[in-house]
Design an enzyme around this catalytic site. Structure first.
Site, short mmCIF file in Angstrom:
data_model
loop_
_atom_site.label_atom_id
_atom_site.label_comp_id
_atom_site.label_asym_id
_atom_site.label_seq_id
_atom_site.Cartn_x
_atom_site.Cartn_y
_atom_site.Cartn_z
N ASP A 172 0.85 -1.18 0.00
CA ASP A 172 0.00 0.00 0.00
C ASP A 172 0.88 1.24 0.00
O ASP A 172 2.01 1.20 -0.50
CB ASP A 172 -0.93 -0.04 1.24
N HIS A 196 -3.94 6.33 2.80
CA HIS A 196 -4.58 5.10 2.34
C HIS A 196 -4.06 3.87 3.09
O HIS A 196 -4.84 3.05 3.60
CB HIS A 196 -4.35 4.96 0.85
N SER A 213 -11.09 -0.61 -1.58
CA SER A 213 -9.90 -0.56 -0.74
C SER A 213 -10.26 -0.76 0.72
O SER A 213 -9.47 -1.26 1.51
CB SER A 213 -9.19 0.78 -0.89
#
Length: 774
Positions: free
Chosen positions: A145, A206, A537
């Site tokens: 990620d 994220h 996600s």
């Protein structure tokens, strides 16, 4: 699934142009760009160490490039810890030379990839931390990620023991603890935006969000600036986290970096890999970096959990289609964020937004964006209506709330022209199912409500209104699959249902990096510890946590067994809420507790996947290289439909005008009671006939296997939408449920598919548009 401002998109394009120019400077290297030369599994010879493989890779480069010094300069990564290959800067003729080498399986362009709350676990009736901390603490989840923010309270290691003895990972430019036990970063281009950290630290938010969703520690009083206040926790709060930063602000994620991370993660000793990444377009499996890495992970007992993509609700948009992956769709929870619009005439309209800005009920002048176009700046009505950058007259909207009829859901022009707030009337009603965060008081309303607000503005001499601070409302329709979540059918293998499962992916609260704004806007100066965002996600780490939970209780189960347990115990979704049925939600909504005791599992080994690949047209020599197994063979296997792969779902794709006809062979393994008898029940529309033989399976020992066949038949079908059914095995305690779907496809679409190879795969020429599913 945050909306990125136009300025940010322009910045990215400019930066990518600069990168492209940078890569092409110099006469000798002007055509050289990074490619991955994939060579399959690591050699099994005792002398073939990672160091010796580096020498072999340099030797290959020297042979093709004609210079030892140029070979060393060209090499970017040497993959040799978990599989064999390398990344290097190559010209088109050099790519062609490598692609023709007998030892090379594929040569893959280094395309850029973009990345695709606590209440979610409560919504699933699951209380994290139910198993012993030492069992959970033996599990390591690896995240490919954008990195992690280690100072977040979600990653404190209070009371945690040292990492398990099996762990071989490292921490690069980073201080780890007993929670975050590994942290590496990869940047094949060697370019670092000013917004980034040259370390595994997260500048985007994220990676912090996904890792805390899966494995964050309990944090009391967590909220997004007062919204959704409660206790934040991951699904497996005592599991360890290993970070592999492959995604960079404005740059995205590259194939070369992803494979380098896989190479390390597998060798480091991760148990589960969680990757909220995916391609918009399918590629042959061994031209797909994620499919390659996940295959080698599966071979070594590691399950890869991946997001299905954010390209819905259009059909056939699901990504990550390899059957050895767990592909996760995104569904809603029984909570949504509402920010209401109150007009001067007393009318109130509910808007959807994560709005933390307080106007204290004070009303302000309202204007429609189409009436305040920046004509002197060369902008017209269309740009103004959409509130695009520079499209609005700052003299006319300063201190006012602006109604935008935006296709993009944009607000940027309002911010740039010093507007006070924005009401976004979104003209695509089926996309209004997620709450966005904005850098100013804002909310998005349905088209009809936007029309009513516009009518009020046009018919009132001094229109006024306000936007109320956000609050949480009950969503009684949940769960349903979000409109943005990518749908099936599977474009590579129509007989294998994708996505596999759905999990919460809408309005999820989790930890955030203070290095990133909560809205993703460059105009947003707020810093938060927790953020609410949506996307596949967000659903992927939920499934990753469930997989880790099952792995902690059943450490010897294979990736396929864990995947089967999750799929066959899933909660049934209401088909009335999603017209696409299983193409939207796969086997159903993940049920963490039930997944630990499935009764029976559909197991699959590397040999099963080899047979599957033979059916797809891959040949023996290629598969021997991929697997490193000298006995891997496609002899006697006729390419065709993969109806005999031991998968937990059943799919029959019928060419228009043809009769329904398919036969499946499946084997189930008893993982529960020593003495049990399962009986089958079948539900299917009357137009399709389903026969299961035998109809009863008896087991006397744990680990015993039984095989059955499913024959599906029916009359000719033309333009038939999905017909859904189930095959369910019950023993009075366990319910082992598998979806069965029948649908039509265009004639010859399977046999003419460009993704079904007939010989050894060459280098991938298809352009990849990877999504940071966000």
């Amino acid at each position: 699934m945050n909306i990125i401002s136009v300025q940010r998109c322009i910045s990215i394009l400019v930066l990518l142009t600069v990168i492209d120019m940078h890569c092409c400077q110099g006469n000798a290297d002007q055509w050289r760009k990074i490619h991955i030369v994939y060579m399959g599994d690591r050699p099994h010879h005792s002398g073939d160490t990672s160091a010796s493989l580096v020498g072999q890779h340099i030797s290959m480069l020297e042979h093709v490039l004609g210079s030892a010094s140029l070979a060393k300069e060209s090499l970017v990564y040497s993959y040799g810890r978990s599989f064999n290959g390398f990344a290097a800067k190559l010209s088109p003729p050099e790519v062609d030379t490598f692609s023709k080498m007998e030892r090379v399986i594929s040569v893959i362009p280094n395309h850029k990839l973009r990345l695709h709350t606590t209440h979610s676990w409560e919504f699933m009736d699951f209380s994290p931390g139910k198993i012993r901390p030492q069992e959970e603490g033996n599990i390591v989840i690896g995240f490919l990620d954008s990195g992690i923010w280690p100072e977040s309270e979600s990653f404190n290691d209070e009371g945690m023991s040292p990492p398990p003895a099996k762990w071989k990972g490292k921490c690069h430019n980073f201080t780890c603890n007993n929670k975050i036990i590994g942290a590496r970063y990869y940047n094949s281009e060697g370019l670092y935006p000013a917004t980034e950290f040259k370390s595994p630290r997260d500048a985007i938010g994220h990676g912090t969000h996904t890792s805390s969703t899966a494995a964050g520690r309990e944090v009391d009083g967590a909220s997004f600036l007062g919204l959704a206040k409660g206790t934040a926790t991951g699904g497996v709060p005592n599991a360890r986290i290993a970070v592999y930063k492959v995604c960079w602000d404005m740059l995205g994620c590259s194939n070369a970096d992803i494979l380098a991370a896989f190479d390390d993660a597998i060798a480091d000793g991760v148990d589960i890999l969680s990757m909220s990444l995916g391609s918009d377009d399918p590629l042959p499996f061994f031209d797909d970096a994620l499919a390659i890495g996940a295959f080698h992970a599966m071979k070594r007992g590691v399950l890869s959990s991946v997001s299905a993509g954010n390209s819905g609700p259009s059909p056939a948009t699901a990504s990550n289609l390899a059957p050895w992956m767990l592909t996760v769709a995104a569904s809603s929870m029984d909570r949504k964020f509402i920010s209401q619009v109150v007009l001067g005439n007393g009318e109130i309209y509910p808007g959807i937004a994560v709005n933390s800005f307080k106007l204290n009920g004070t009303s302000f002048p309202l204007v429609w964006a189409g009436d305040v176009a920046n004509y002197s700046g060369g902008m017209g009505l269309l740009s103004a209506k959409n509130c695009l950058p520079g499209s609005l007259n700052s003299h006319k909207i300063a201190g006012k709330i602006v109604l935008c009829n935006s296709v993009l859901g944009d607000y940027t022009g309002v911010v740039m022209a010093n507007g006070l707030g924005a009401i976004v009337s979104f003209p695509i009603p089926f996309l209004i199912d997620i709450s966005l965060s904005y850098p100013l008081p804002a909310t998005q309303v349905k088209t009809g409500d936007g029309d009513a607000i516009l009518e009020y503005i046009r018919t009132t001499e001094n229109p006024i209104g306000t936007i109320l601070v956000g609050e949480t409302w009950k969503d009684i329709m949940a769960p349903y699959v979000a409109s943005f979540s990518s749908r099936g059918p599977n474009r590579l293998n129509p007989e294998i249902l994708k996505p596999d499962i759905t999990a919460p992916g809408v309005d999820v609260l989790a930890a955030w990096s203070p290095g990133a704004s909560p809205s993703g806007s460059p105009f947003d100066t707020r810093k938060v510890k927790f953020n609410v965002i949506s996307g596949t996600s967000m659903s992927c780490p939920h499934a990753s946590a469930v997989a880790a939970y099952v792995k902690a209780l059943h450490p010897n189960w294979s990736p396929a067994a864990i995947k089967s347990a999750i799929m066959t115990t899933a909660n049934v979704m209401d088909p009335r809420k999603n017209d696409e049925h299983e193409f939207a939600y796969g086997a159903g909504h993940v049920n963490p507790l039930a997944a630990t005791n499935p009764g029976l599992v559909y197991n699959a080994s590397e040999a099963d996947y080899i047979h599957f690949l033979c059916k797809q047209g891959y040949n023996t020599s290629t598969l021997k290289q991929v697997t490193g197994e000298s006995n891997a063979s496609c002899d006697g296997v006729v390419p065709g439909r993969a109806w005999d792969l031991n998968y937990p779902t059943f799919g029959v794709a019928v060419e228009d005008g043809q009769s329904v006809n398919g036969t499946f062979t499946r084997t189930v393994t008893n993982v529960a009671s020593t003495n049990s008898t399962y009986r089958v029940t079948v539900q299917m529309p009357s137009s399709v006939n389903v026969e299961v033989h035998p109809q009863e399976l008896s087991f006397s020992t744990v680990g015993e296997k039984k095989t059955f066949t499913v024959k599906v038949s029916g009359t000719k079908m033309v333009e038939q939408p999905i017909q859904s059914g189930t095959i369910v095995w019950k023993d009075g305690v366990h319910v082992v449920r598998s979806p069965l779907v029948v649908y039509t496809i265009t004639p010859n679409s399977m046999t003419t598919s460009p993704f079904r190879p007939t010989e050894r795969i060459g280098f991938g020429a298809n352009s990849i548009n990877w999504n940071m599913h966000f």
